[in-house]
Design a protein around this motif. Structure first.
Motif, PDB file in Angstrom:
ATOM      1  N   ASP A 150       0.863  -1.171   0.000  1.00  0.00           N
ATOM      2  CA  ASP A 150       0.000   0.000   0.000  1.00  0.00           C
ATOM      3  C   ASP A 150       0.900   1.220   0.000  1.00  0.00           C
ATOM      4  O   ASP A 150       2.121   1.110   0.141  1.00  0.00           O
ATOM      5  N   THR A 151       0.302   2.404  -0.145  1.00  0.00           N
ATOM      6  CA  THR A 151       1.079   3.636  -0.145  1.00  0.00           C
ATOM      7  C   THR A 151       0.756   4.472   1.083  1.00  0.00           C
ATOM      8  O   THR A 151      -0.360   4.448   1.584  1.00  0.00           O
ATOM      9  N   ILE A 152       1.761   5.172   1.564  1.00  0.00           N
ATOM     10  CA  ILE A 152       1.545   6.277   2.485  1.00  0.00           C
ATOM     11  C   ILE A 152       1.263   7.475   1.590  1.00  0.00           C
ATOM     12  O   ILE A 152       2.070   7.831   0.738  1.00  0.00           O
ATOM     13  N   ILE A 269       9.238  -0.241   4.780  1.00  0.00           N
ATOM     14  CA  ILE A 269       8.707   1.102   4.548  1.00  0.00           C
ATOM     15  C   ILE A 269       9.797   1.913   3.870  1.00  0.00           C
ATOM     16  O   ILE A 269      10.879   2.105   4.433  1.00  0.00           O
ATOM     17  N   PHE A 270       9.532   2.344   2.639  1.00  0.00           N
ATOM     18  CA  PHE A 270      10.539   3.077   1.871  1.00  0.00           C
ATOM     19  C   PHE A 270       9.871   3.931   0.806  1.00  0.00           C
ATOM     20  O   PHE A 270       8.697   3.738   0.495  1.00  0.00           O
ATOM     21  N   PRO A 271      10.599   4.899   0.219  1.00  0.00           N
ATOM     22  CA  PRO A 271      10.013   5.761  -0.818  1.00  0.00           C
ATOM     23  C   PRO A 271       9.679   4.975  -2.081  1.00  0.00           C
ATOM     24  O   PRO A 271      10.444   4.105  -2.511  1.00  0.00           O
ATOM     25  N   GLY A 272       8.540   5.310  -2.684  1.00  0.00           N
ATOM     26  CA  GLY A 272       8.164   4.670  -3.942  1.00  0.00           C
ATOM     27  C   GLY A 272       6.661   4.528  -4.061  1.00  0.00           C
ATOM     28  O   GLY A 272       5.902   5.039  -3.259  1.00  0.00           O
ATOM     29  N   ALA A 273       6.234   3.805  -5.088  1.00  0.00           N
ATOM     30  CA  ALA A 273       4.824   3.468  -5.296  1.00  0.00           C
ATOM     31  C   ALA A 273       4.693   2.560  -6.517  1.00  0.00           C
ATOM     32  O   ALA A 273       4.433   1.365  -6.393  1.00  0.00           O
ATOM     33  N   ASP A 274       4.910   3.129  -7.717  1.00  0.00           N
ATOM     34  CA  ASP A 274       4.608   2.404  -8.950  1.00  0.00           C
ATOM     35  C   ASP A 274       5.537   1.215  -9.210  1.00  0.00           C
ATOM     36  O   ASP A 274       5.210   0.360 -10.035  1.00  0.00           O
ATOM     37  N   GLU A 275       6.668   1.154  -8.550  1.00  0.00           N
ATOM     38  CA  GLU A 275       7.594   0.040  -8.761  1.00  0.00           C
ATOM     39  C   GLU A 275       7.304  -1.156  -7.870  1.00  0.00           C
ATOM     40  O   GLU A 275       7.862  -2.248  -8.089  1.00  0.00           O
TER      41      GLU A 275
END
Length: 562
Positions: A150-152, A269-275
């Motif tokens: 999921d995304t933050i 938990i790390f930066p990103g989304a579409d990958e």
């Protein structure tokens, strides 16, 4: 020279206009997969129906000999039309006994996709009802892994027209300032914060805050589900952010909860989304293959420990290590110890001159070739310019590197997007090659074709579209008096223009850098099997959403075993 044939079907156009997945990307990939028997099958619920979330993970898994299946196109929604979480949950249960594991986007399952997750239209209760399908899936197939992401929520809202584009900038600034003023004590910025609160309509801001609160509650619940064994591995990816902002407190609370429940080894938990879909498909593929490659990282410019990328909130080296682990690899510091070397094109050191930068890029490309000559597997990711390739690197790669020998190239998005996608593709391809030729010729050749098709697609998309054609398409939209974030009635004319402009570029990539090249496709013992890239039979090009921000390029090359 065989002339490139561009395929744009009337059916694809019709599905675009009716809100279903355009251009038939899934059927094209899955039709190819249906012939050779795959090593494993994975059920993927993607973040949304864009190519980076559908085509990319499907092709990367296929390059690793694994078949990935997805819900039918009409379940996934399209652009601002949400997907149907209830139907998708039923689909997961229907397919449970036919797959070896599942990768599930909660943004899609709970809300209907990434865009829908940024509004408060879906209630918490309805979102919770949808994601309970994960519980039912685990109860039905308790021994099969379930990886969830999921995304933050990002700082900004989604821009679809000039009005929402204005709110995109204002709300992003407001969210950063609110954190700085109220949490970090930067009272000198309070006046600008109050100005923004007067400018942004109360209803717009409240919807944004309601969505954030709902999403955070769901993310917190997912950590509980890791603890009770429902979820085997969880990624909470920080969508576009900054060092300060409303997301900071949310992220820290989630990190603290994972630590308190002692599930931090199963919660990333790390930066990103579409990958992340590609990253978790990689993790599941590698589990099926029983391989966990060691990955070393080298930089062209700034070291990852000294750099925080745009739209991100941690140093890049930390993000890289977390992505490697999430994708099923093991970080190592020395390329001599690595199975895969991730070559990262980062910005120049502060104060570095243009001649120094040119020399650094020359050394970077020389290092790529040295690793290839030493028999290392190499993936390249380009994070110097957000959302596009670095033309200086592309020129050097074209002139000096045998491109089909690379296991990936990415430059289409944010730093985390690009790096995670390159790792997902590179690790799955590397694992397949390491396993050898035990899977039979049809699967071996099919996996190699998927690999080179995605590689060519990435070069043409990340460089030619994003550095050249997009600007010309933007000028056309402006001439038409249109909106690049919602093309509307201008879609067909703009789409035709993009196809016409991109087609020669794809042809050039094939003829000059792929045609007749031999690549490794498998091995047995000390013997390596190779295949020759024999033809480019078709390519499909289309704007997948009614905007300019992304394009789909789907080449179909044929490889002949040598």
């Amino acid at each position: 020279m065989k002339k490139l044939r561009v395929v744009i079907s009337t059916v694809a156009m019709a599905t675009l206009l009716t809100g279903m997945l355009p251009f038939g990307q899934m059927s094209m990939v899955q039709a190819k997969q249906s012939s050779p028997k795959p090593i494993a099958r994975i059920a993927l619920v993607p973040l949304d129906d864009r190519p980076v979330n559908t085509y990319f993970p499907l092709m990367t898994s296929r390059a690793g000999g694994v078949e990935t299946i997805m819900p039918d196109e009409d379940m996934l929604g399209h652009f601002t039309t949400p997907g149907d979480g209830e139907e998708i949950g039923d689909w997961l249960l229907d397919e449970a006994d036919e797959v070896d594991g599942s990768v599930i986007s909660v943004s899609m399952l709970a809300y209907g996709g990434l865009v829908a997750s940024r509004t408060a239209d879906q209630t918490y209760e309805d979102a919770l009802s949808n994601i309970k399908a994960i519980k039912r899936l685990k109860a039905k197939e308790p021994k099969k892994p379930i990886y969830v992401f999921d995304t933050i929520q990002r700082l900004a809202v989604t821009a679809t027209d000039p009005e929402t584009l204005k709110y995109y900038d204002q709300i992003r600034e407001w969210a950063i300032l609110y954190d700085e003023v109220h949490n970090l004590g930067m009272t000198e910025k309070e006046e600008r914060l109050e100005e923004l609160e007067e400018l942004i309509p109360e209803a717009v801001l409240q919807d944004y805050l309601d969505a954030r609160e709902r999403n955070h509650k769901i993310n917190s619940l997912l950590i509980d589900w890791v603890k009770d064994g429902t979820i085997d591995y969880l990624v909470l990816a920080q969508d576009d952010a900054a060092p300060h902002g409303l997301h900071r407190a949310e992220r820290e609370a989630l990190v603290e909860k994972a630590q308190d429940l002692h599930v931090e080894d199963r919660t990333a938990i790390f930066p990103g989304a579409d990958e992340v879909g590609t990253v978790l498909v990689s993790r599941l593929s590698l589990e099926q293959l029983g391989i966990h490659p060691k990955v070393a990282v080298e930089y062209s410019g700034m070291d990852g420990s000294d750099w925080t990328a745009p739209f991100e909130d941690t140093t890049f080296d930390e993000s890289v290590d977390k992505h490697i682990v999430a994708a099923g690899g093991k970080p190592v510091r020395d390329a001599d110890d690595a199975d895969l070397v991730l070559m990262v094109n980062t910005p120049s050191e502060p104060g570095e001159s243009k001649p120094d930068r040119r020399e650094a890029l020359d050394d970077f490309v020389a290092a790529i070739n040295e690793h290839l000559e030493d028999g290392k597997r190499v993936a390249v990711t380009d994070v110097t310019i957000t959302n596009k390739a670095d033309p200086d690197l592309i020129e050097r790669l074209q002139d000096e590197v045998k491109l089909p020998a690379l296991l990936s190239y990415t430059g289409w998005g944010t730093a985390g997007n690009n790096m995670g996608s390159a790792l997902g593709q590179g690790l799955q391809r590397m694992a397949f090659l390491q396993k050898g030729n035990q899977f039979g010729i049809p699967l071996t050749v099919d996996a190699a074709e998927a690999h080179v098709n995605l590689l060519l697609s990435s070069f043409a998309n990340d460089h030619n579209y994003r550095n050249e054609v997009m600007a010309d398409a933007r000028a056309l939209v402006k001439k038409l008096g249109g909106n690049e974030w919602g093309l509307g009635d201008d879609f067909e004319e703009v789409n035709d223009f993009v196809v016409e402009e991109l087609s020669p570029a794809v042809d050039d990539w094939y003829e000059n850098y792929f045609a007749n090249h031999s690549i490794d496709i498998g091995k047995r013992g000390s013997h390596t099997f190779t295949g020759k890239i024999a033809s480019l039979d078709d390519v499909e090009i289309m704007l997948p959403w009614e905007r300019l921000f992304e394009v789909f390029i789907g080449p179909e090359m044929t490889i002949e075993r040598e």
